[in-house]
Design a protein around this motif. Structure first.
Motif, PDB file in Angstrom:
ATOM      1  N   SER A  46       3.134  41.919 -23.804  1.00 14.36           N
ATOM      2  CA  SER A  46       2.185  40.880 -23.425  1.00 14.36           C
ATOM      3  C   SER A  46       2.509  39.555 -24.120  1.00 14.36           C
ATOM      4  N   GLU A  47       2.495  38.481 -23.344  1.00 18.52           N
ATOM      5  CA  GLU A  47       2.684  37.123 -23.867  1.00 18.52           C
ATOM      6  C   GLU A  47       1.544  36.271 -23.339  1.00 18.52           C
ATOM      7  N   VAL A  48       0.722  35.735 -24.233  1.00 16.08           N
ATOM      8  CA  VAL A  48      -0.411  34.907 -23.826  1.00 16.08           C
ATOM      9  C   VAL A  48      -0.075  33.453 -24.106  1.00 16.08           C
ATOM     10  N   THR A  49      -0.280  32.615 -23.085  1.00 12.90           N
ATOM     11  CA  THR A  49      -0.023  31.188 -23.193  1.00 12.90           C
ATOM     12  C   THR A  49      -1.322  30.452 -22.888  1.00 12.90           C
ATOM     13  N   VAL A  50      -1.629  29.444 -23.691  1.00  7.78           N
ATOM     14  CA  VAL A  50      -2.805  28.611 -23.436  1.00  7.78           C
ATOM     15  C   VAL A  50      -2.326  27.331 -22.763  1.00  7.78           C
ATOM     16  N   ILE A  51      -2.847  27.064 -21.563  1.00 11.69           N
ATOM     17  CA  ILE A  51      -2.438  25.863 -20.831  1.00 11.69           C
ATOM     18  C   ILE A  51      -3.339  24.684 -21.211  1.00 11.69           C
ATOM     19  N   GLY A  54      -7.089  24.794 -21.473  1.00 10.64           N
ATOM     20  CA  GLY A  54      -7.642  25.757 -22.403  1.00 10.64           C
ATOM     21  C   GLY A  54      -7.665  27.170 -21.853  1.00 10.64           C
ATOM     22  N   GLU A  55      -7.287  27.318 -20.597  1.00  9.12           N
ATOM     23  CA  GLU A  55      -7.254  28.630 -19.960  1.00  9.12           C
ATOM     24  C   GLU A  55      -6.073  29.441 -20.491  1.00  9.12           C
ATOM     25  N   LYS A  56      -6.315  30.732 -20.705  1.00  9.91           N
ATOM     26  CA  LYS A  56      -5.258  31.626 -21.182  1.00  9.91           C
ATOM     27  C   LYS A  56      -4.588  32.303 -20.003  1.00  9.91           C
ATOM     28  N   MET A  57      -3.258  32.311 -20.040  1.00 13.27           N
ATOM     29  CA  MET A  57      -2.485  32.996 -19.009  1.00 13.27           C
ATOM     30  C   MET A  57      -1.675  34.100 -19.679  1.00 13.27           C
ATOM     31  N   GLU A  58      -1.788  35.312 -19.146  1.00 10.27           N
ATOM     32  CA  GLU A  58      -1.053  36.445 -19.711  1.00 10.27           C
ATOM     33  C   GLU A  58       0.090  36.816 -18.787  1.00 10.27           C
ATOM     34  N   ARG A  59       1.256  36.988 -19.367  1.00 14.12           N
ATOM     35  CA  ARG A  59       2.443  37.456 -18.637  1.00 14.12           C
ATOM     36  C   ARG A  59       2.977  38.650 -19.404  1.00 14.12           C
ATOM     37  N   LYS A  74      23.660  46.012 -16.124  1.00 16.46           N
ATOM     38  CA  LYS A  74      23.439  44.703 -16.726  1.00 16.46           C
ATOM     39  C   LYS A  74      22.038  44.735 -17.325  1.00 16.46           C
ATOM     40  N   GLU A  75      21.905  44.285 -18.554  1.00 14.74           N
ATOM     41  CA  GLU A  75      20.601  44.226 -19.209  1.00 14.74           C
ATOM     42  C   GLU A  75      19.828  43.051 -18.605  1.00 14.74           C
ATOM     43  N   MET A  76      18.643  43.324 -18.075  1.00 15.42           N
ATOM     44  CA  MET A  76      17.846  42.297 -17.410  1.00 15.42           C
ATOM     45  C   MET A  76      16.569  42.016 -18.182  1.00 15.42           C
ATOM     46  N   THR A  77      16.234  40.749 -18.270  1.00 19.15           N
ATOM     47  CA  THR A  77      14.976  40.313 -18.853  1.00 19.15           C
ATOM     48  C   THR A  77      14.227  39.521 -17.788  1.00 19.15           C
ATOM     49  N   PHE A  78      12.968  39.872 -17.568  1.00 20.31           N
ATOM     50  CA  PHE A  78      12.152  39.152 -16.592  1.00 20.31           C
ATOM     51  C   PHE A  78      10.685  39.293 -16.967  1.00 20.31           C
ATOM     52  N   THR A  79       9.839  38.499 -16.341  1.00 24.34           N
ATOM     53  CA  THR A  79       8.409  38.550 -16.606  1.00 24.34           C
ATOM     54  C   THR A  79       7.639  38.800 -15.319  1.00 24.34           C
TER      55      THR A  79
END
Length: 121
Positions: A46-51, A54-59, A74-79
């Protein structure tokens, strides 16, 4: 000369209308992308970002091995905007310059044989 201009304008507008009709709802991030396949084996990190409002967005972030049609890894990273279902199979759309640009859930029988063999190991 004026008639040719009008006919040409109508032809261009008609061509653009047909093009927009066929491209509506199309995810352009998938054009020209390589296909890799993964199986979700863990919960995303979980990664929480505050825009600004003031709203929190979780990815949710994932880093997993993915396999192409030839079975190459291939090692893949994505959200993702949600925590993905465990054991789900995904088809990743990957571009060398951008990384994973899109994904979709697929069924096991939709995965190429060599990629599925690697996922089952």
């Amino acid at each position: 000369m004026k008639k040719i201009g009008i006919i040409l304008t109508i032809a261009v507008l008609l061509l653009l209308s047909v093009l927009f009709y066929f491209l509506r709802g199309t995810n352009l991030n998938r054009f020209g992308a390589e296909h890799y396949y993964i199986q979700i084996t863990t919960d995303g990190e979980s990664e929480v970002t505050v825009i600004d409002t003031g709203e929190k967005m979780e990815r949710f972030s994932y880093q997993l091995p993915a396999y192409n049609e030839q079975g190459d890894m291939k090692e893949m990273t994505f959200t993702s905007h949600k925590n993905l279902r465990r054991d789900a199979y995904l088809k990743l759309f990957y571009k060398e310059s951008k990384g994973v640009t899109s994904y979709e859930e697929v069924q096991e029988n939709d995965i190429p044989e060599k990629a599925l063999e690697q996922l089952k190991k």
